[in-house]
Scaffold this active site. Structure first.
Site, PDB file in Angstrom:
ATOM      1  N   CYS A   2      58.945   2.496  15.921  1.00  0.00           N
ATOM      2  CA  CYS A   2      57.863   1.655  16.410  1.00  0.00           C
ATOM      3  C   CYS A   2      56.927   1.288  15.276  1.00  0.00           C
ATOM      4  O   CYS A   2      57.222   1.498  14.103  1.00  0.00           O
ATOM      5  CB  CYS A   2      57.090   2.378  17.514  1.00  0.00           C
ATOM      6  SG  CYS A   2      57.359   4.148  17.566  1.00  0.00           S
ATOM      7  N   ARG A  49      56.190  -0.152  20.738  1.00  0.00           N
ATOM      8  CA  ARG A  49      57.329   0.740  20.932  1.00  0.00           C
ATOM      9  C   ARG A  49      58.682   0.040  20.925  1.00  0.00           C
ATOM     10  O   ARG A  49      58.877  -0.961  21.604  1.00  0.00           O
ATOM     11  CB  ARG A  49      57.188   1.487  22.263  1.00  0.00           C
ATOM     12  CG  ARG A  49      58.277   2.565  22.418  1.00  0.00           C
ATOM     13  CD  ARG A  49      58.252   3.219  23.764  1.00  0.00           C
ATOM     14  NE  ARG A  49      59.141   4.384  23.782  1.00  0.00           N
ATOM     15  CZ  ARG A  49      59.647   4.930  24.879  1.00  0.00           C
ATOM     16  NH1 ARG A  49      59.336   4.443  26.064  1.00  0.00           N
ATOM     17  NH2 ARG A  49      60.444   5.967  24.792  1.00  0.00           N
ATOM     18  N   LEU A  50      59.600   0.606  20.145  1.00  0.00           N
ATOM     19  CA  LEU A  50      61.024   0.315  20.245  1.00  0.00           C
ATOM     20  C   LEU A  50      61.662   1.564  20.836  1.00  0.00           C
ATOM     21  O   LEU A  50      61.739   2.603  20.175  1.00  0.00           O
ATOM     22  CB  LEU A  50      61.619  -0.004  18.863  1.00  0.00           C
ATOM     23  CG  LEU A  50      63.121  -0.298  18.823  1.00  0.00           C
ATOM     24  CD1 LEU A  50      63.442  -1.565  19.610  1.00  0.00           C
ATOM     25  CD2 LEU A  50      63.593  -0.444  17.376  1.00  0.00           C
ATOM     26  N   ILE A  53      64.531   7.241  22.015  1.00  0.00           N
ATOM     27  CA  ILE A  53      64.639   8.516  22.708  1.00  0.00           C
ATOM     28  C   ILE A  53      63.730   8.478  23.941  1.00  0.00           C
ATOM     29  O   ILE A  53      62.567   8.078  23.840  1.00  0.00           O
ATOM     30  CB  ILE A  53      64.235   9.692  21.790  1.00  0.00           C
ATOM     31  CG1 ILE A  53      65.107   9.727  20.528  1.00  0.00           C
ATOM     32  CG2 ILE A  53      64.315  11.025  22.541  1.00  0.00           C
ATOM     33  CD1 ILE A  53      66.549  10.094  20.767  1.00  0.00           C
ATOM     34  N   ASN A  74      55.762   7.032  14.474  1.00  0.00           N
ATOM     35  CA  ASN A  74      56.843   6.089  14.184  1.00  0.00           C
ATOM     36  C   ASN A  74      57.959   6.865  13.511  1.00  0.00           C
ATOM     37  O   ASN A  74      57.738   7.490  12.472  1.00  0.00           O
ATOM     38  CB  ASN A  74      56.320   4.984  13.262  1.00  0.00           C
ATOM     39  CG  ASN A  74      57.431   4.130  12.677  1.00  0.00           C
ATOM     40  OD1 ASN A  74      58.478   3.961  13.281  1.00  0.00           O
ATOM     41  ND2 ASN A  74      57.197   3.595  11.485  1.00  0.00           N
ATOM     42  N   GLU A  76      61.776   9.335  13.862  1.00  0.00           N
ATOM     43  CA  GLU A  76      62.594  10.247  14.662  1.00  0.00           C
ATOM     44  C   GLU A  76      62.474  11.659  14.096  1.00  0.00           C
ATOM     45  O   GLU A  76      62.523  11.844  12.872  1.00  0.00           O
ATOM     46  CB  GLU A  76      64.070   9.822  14.635  1.00  0.00           C
ATOM     47  CG  GLU A  76      64.341   8.404  15.113  1.00  0.00           C
ATOM     48  CD  GLU A  76      64.078   8.184  16.594  1.00  0.00           C
ATOM     49  OE1 GLU A  76      63.967   9.187  17.329  1.00  0.00           O
ATOM     50  OE2 GLU A  76      63.979   7.010  16.996  1.00  0.00           O
ATOM     51  N   ASP A  99      60.955  12.928  21.405  1.00  0.00           N
ATOM     52  CA  ASP A  99      60.915  13.791  20.230  1.00  0.00           C
ATOM     53  C   ASP A  99      59.507  13.918  19.672  1.00  0.00           C
ATOM     54  O   ASP A  99      59.134  14.941  19.097  1.00  0.00           O
ATOM     55  CB  ASP A  99      61.872  13.267  19.153  1.00  0.00           C
ATOM     56  CG  ASP A  99      61.566  11.846  18.739  1.00  0.00           C
ATOM     57  OD1 ASP A  99      61.200  11.039  19.604  1.00  0.00           O
ATOM     58  OD2 ASP A  99      61.705  11.517  17.543  1.00  0.00           O
ATOM     59  N   VAL A 286      78.195  -7.689   5.307  1.00  0.00           N
ATOM     60  CA  VAL A 286      77.828  -9.041   4.904  1.00  0.00           C
ATOM     61  C   VAL A 286      78.266  -9.244   3.456  1.00  0.00           C
ATOM     62  O   VAL A 286      78.285  -8.297   2.660  1.00  0.00           O
ATOM     63  CB  VAL A 286      76.303  -9.269   5.062  1.00  0.00           C
ATOM     64  CG1 VAL A 286      75.512  -8.429   4.074  1.00  0.00           C
ATOM     65  CG2 VAL A 286      75.943 -10.733   4.913  1.00  0.00           C
ATOM     66  N   GLY A 359      73.806   4.240   4.075  1.00  0.00           N
ATOM     67  CA  GLY A 359      74.061   5.193   2.991  1.00  0.00           C
ATOM     68  C   GLY A 359      72.980   5.305   1.944  1.00  0.00           C
ATOM     69  O   GLY A 359      73.204   5.914   0.890  1.00  0.00           O
TER      70      GLY A 359
END
Length: 627
Positions: A2, A49-50, A53, A74, A76, A99, A286, A359
């Protein structure tokens, strides 16, 4: 995932709620699912908020049992389930399954020390009503952003610089020192930003902000090499494998679909191969039209790993159609050409998933950049006594350019006087490109303290340390956060995990870097699941064909826009025109230099328009309030 905003109001101004709403609106792309604000006399919190969880009940701000704590976060927390069970056993009552709520109850148990328990990527604002203070913290690696500024009797905080500029009462001006460093590095290093007075909370640290206006910064984590060097190579290879397997596992926890970025390199291939073990997987790639189209390699990798693959090939025209939007979403000028294809990649991924793993971080942790081979290559000359190298440097500096001169000069120059990271565009004296009224700040001064921290480490470890403190949080992670969040997509980076880092930092340099390759032990650890065509492929970065594009009309159009953007107070326009002539005549490859200036010019142009529109909006709101 978020966006978070905060205001600590020292003198009880009006319009706090209006400012919070405007800050939220400015970055609604970070959290389009919902938004909220909360405030009292001295503190205001805003949240976009996105939902990842606990989508149904995990809305913020969150509060503890008696309402004395408020939190917005914001990111995880990957070990939240373990923490949650321990806290419930100690009598804490949870109202959500999110979380983020564990932070509140951990703080009740441990005070400020709660931050040591967190494993994840995060930026948070935690208001303590009893103490009348706000704690503003950031994860160890700087994966998630947090900016702040002092502004007319209040302290503003936000995930994005543009939200601060939107409501800031002081005039926003270009920071001259940041601009000088940007010309060298292609990004702004350290805690400063391109806007004077706006700073970033340092990775691995937190601020304690009191209603008196006192701001204290505290560091809780910093990169350190291990004091114990493993002796069993085979066992350590297994240790690398196990740590990353476990990291990928916890990074996949989500209540929404998860996919993976897949380039032609080994890092994203390792992540993808490990994810694929858990079931069907969407992958995204891409590339560019022409000979170096990464899609051809990633397509073959996806076929062998049996993923549901999506790809997009960008043309020159498509690339430049996206440039303005990308620079705007970056918030600050970052002249990394790969930001544009990353934006297109995130846009494509969002059509299928809400979370992706990537990565980033492998090169910094496991010594993957080819420049890390330089200490070994220069060893023959670099091992000479300083009393011989110093006069040799003086002689070499007076010789005309010829084959081998650069090698000898670098070998005779101490690492802390030649290495600033992966990007070094305008080097040394920048008087040719800078407007005459500006100071040419020495970027090595910015890095002096970090080099001193690593004074007893070997040269490769020192280079890694510089990149961990500057290149990674200043370019790689900013680019990843802004381009993913611009598309309301959560980007996770399993290599940048405290447990993986603890293994990487203890891995002997000799097991990672030699004359033949980089990340050797990492490659060996996953040789059974990484396709052969990727395993030993040299690192290429992201091959954006700017050099070719700028030789044609595109270069001319770029310089015309630079001239029209009113950056004459910062850039010597005549020198820019000279750079273009040299490039188009094939005398020099000036593509990176032109790109650095162009990105700044477009950003500056956008910033002036944004400031004008913000001033109009503020005037309109003030007028409306009076009526």
């Amino acid at each position: 995932m978020c966006g978070i905003n905060g205001i600590v109001d020292i003198s009880v101004h009006s319009m706090m709620q209006e400012d919070l709403l405007n800050m939220n609106e400015q970055m609604i792309h970070r959290g389009p699912d919902d938004q909220a604000i909360w405030s009292n006399d001295h503190i205001g919190l805003g949240f976009c908020r996105l939902a990842i969880i606990d989508p149904s009940t995990g809305m913020q701000p969150l509060t503890n049992e008696d309402g004395t704590l408020r939190l917005i976060c914001n990111g995880e927390i990957y070990n939240y389930q373990e923490l949650r069970m321990n806290l419930i056993a100690r009598g804490h009552q949870f109202t959500t399954k999110s979380d983020a709520e564990v932070l509140l109850h951990l703080y009740e148990e441990l005070g400020e020390a709660f931050i040591y328990e967190l494993r994840g990527m995060f930026a948070f604002l935690l208001w303590d009503e009893h103490q009348k203070r706000l704690i503003a913290g950031r994860d160890p690696f700087g994966i998630k952003p947090l900016h702040y500024c002092i502004d007319d009797g209040r302290i503003l905080l936000s995930s994005e610089v543009s939200s601060l500029v939107r409501v800031r009462r002081e005039c926003s001006k270009v920071d001259a020192k940041s601009y000088s460093h940007y010309l060298t590095l292609q990004y702004v290093p350290g805690v400063n930003t391109m806007i004077e007075g706006i700073k970033s909370v340092r990775p691995g640290s937190y601020l304690c902000i009191e209603t008196s206006g006192k701001v204290l910064s505290k560091t809780y984590w910093s990169a350190q090499p291990s004091t114990v060097e493993p002796s069993d190579r085979q066992n350590w290879k297994t240790k690398i494998r196990e740590s990353l397997e476990e990291s990928v596992n916890v990074h996949m926890q989500s209540d929404v679909p998860v996919g993976s970025f897949l380039s032609s390199g080994i890092d994203s291939t390792i992540i993808t191969a490990l994810m694929r073990q858990y079931g069907p997987l969407h992958t995204f790639s891409v590339g560019f039209e022409g000979e170096q189209n990464e899609c051809e390699i990633s397509r073959e990798t996806a076929k062998q790993l049996d993923t549901i693959h999506h790809e997009q090939t960008l043309s020159e025209e498509t690339y430049f159609e996206l440039v303005d939007e990308v620079i705007c979403k970056l918030n600050q000028p970052i002249a990394d050409p790969s930001a544009v294809p990353l934006y297109a990649l995130c846009k494509m991924a969002k059509e299928n998933v809400t979370v992706v793993l990537s990565g980033e971080g492998a090169d910094e942790l496991f010594a993957g950049y080819r420049i890390y081979q330089e200490p070994e290559a220069l060893k023959a000359i670099a091992s000479l006594p300083d009393m011989l190298k110093r006069p040799l440097r003086q002689v070499l500096s007076k010789l005309p350019a010829m084959y081998g001169i650069n090698y000898l000069q670098r070998a005779c120059t101490p690492l802390n006087e030649r290495f600033v990271g992966n990007a070094k565009v305008f080097q040394g004296d920048k008087s040719s490109v800078l407007n005459k009224r500006l100071i040419n700040y020495d970027v090595y001064e910015e890095m002096r303290n970090v080099y001193e921290e690593a004074s007893n480490w070997n040269d490769v470890q020192k280079m890694q340390h510089i990149d961990m403190n500057f290149w990674l949080p200043g370019d790689i992670l900013v680019k990843g956060d802004r381009m993913s969040m611009a598309n309301s997509l959560e980007l996770r980076v399993p290599f940048l995990d405290k447990e993986v880092y603890n293994v990487a930092r203890a891995t002997p340099t000799k097991w990672l870097v030699d004359k033949g390759t980089t990340k050797r032990l990492l490659r060996e650890a996953f040789a059974d699941i990484v396709p052969a065509h990727v395993l030993h492929r040299p690192k290429l970065g992201f091959p954006v064909p700017l050099r070719k594009w700028l030789k044609g009309n595109r270069g001319t159009e770029m310089v015309e826009r630079i001239v029209a953007s009113n950056v004459g107070d910062y850039v010597n326009i005549h020198y820019v025109e000279q750079l273009l002539r040299e490039h188009q005549l094939g005398k020099k490859d000036n593509s990176r230099k032109l790109w650095v200036i162009y990105v700044f010019a477009v950003w500056f142009e956008q910033q002036e328009r944004f400031m004008l529109s913000s001033e109009r909006q503020t005037l309109k709101e003030k007028t409306s309030n009076r009526l």
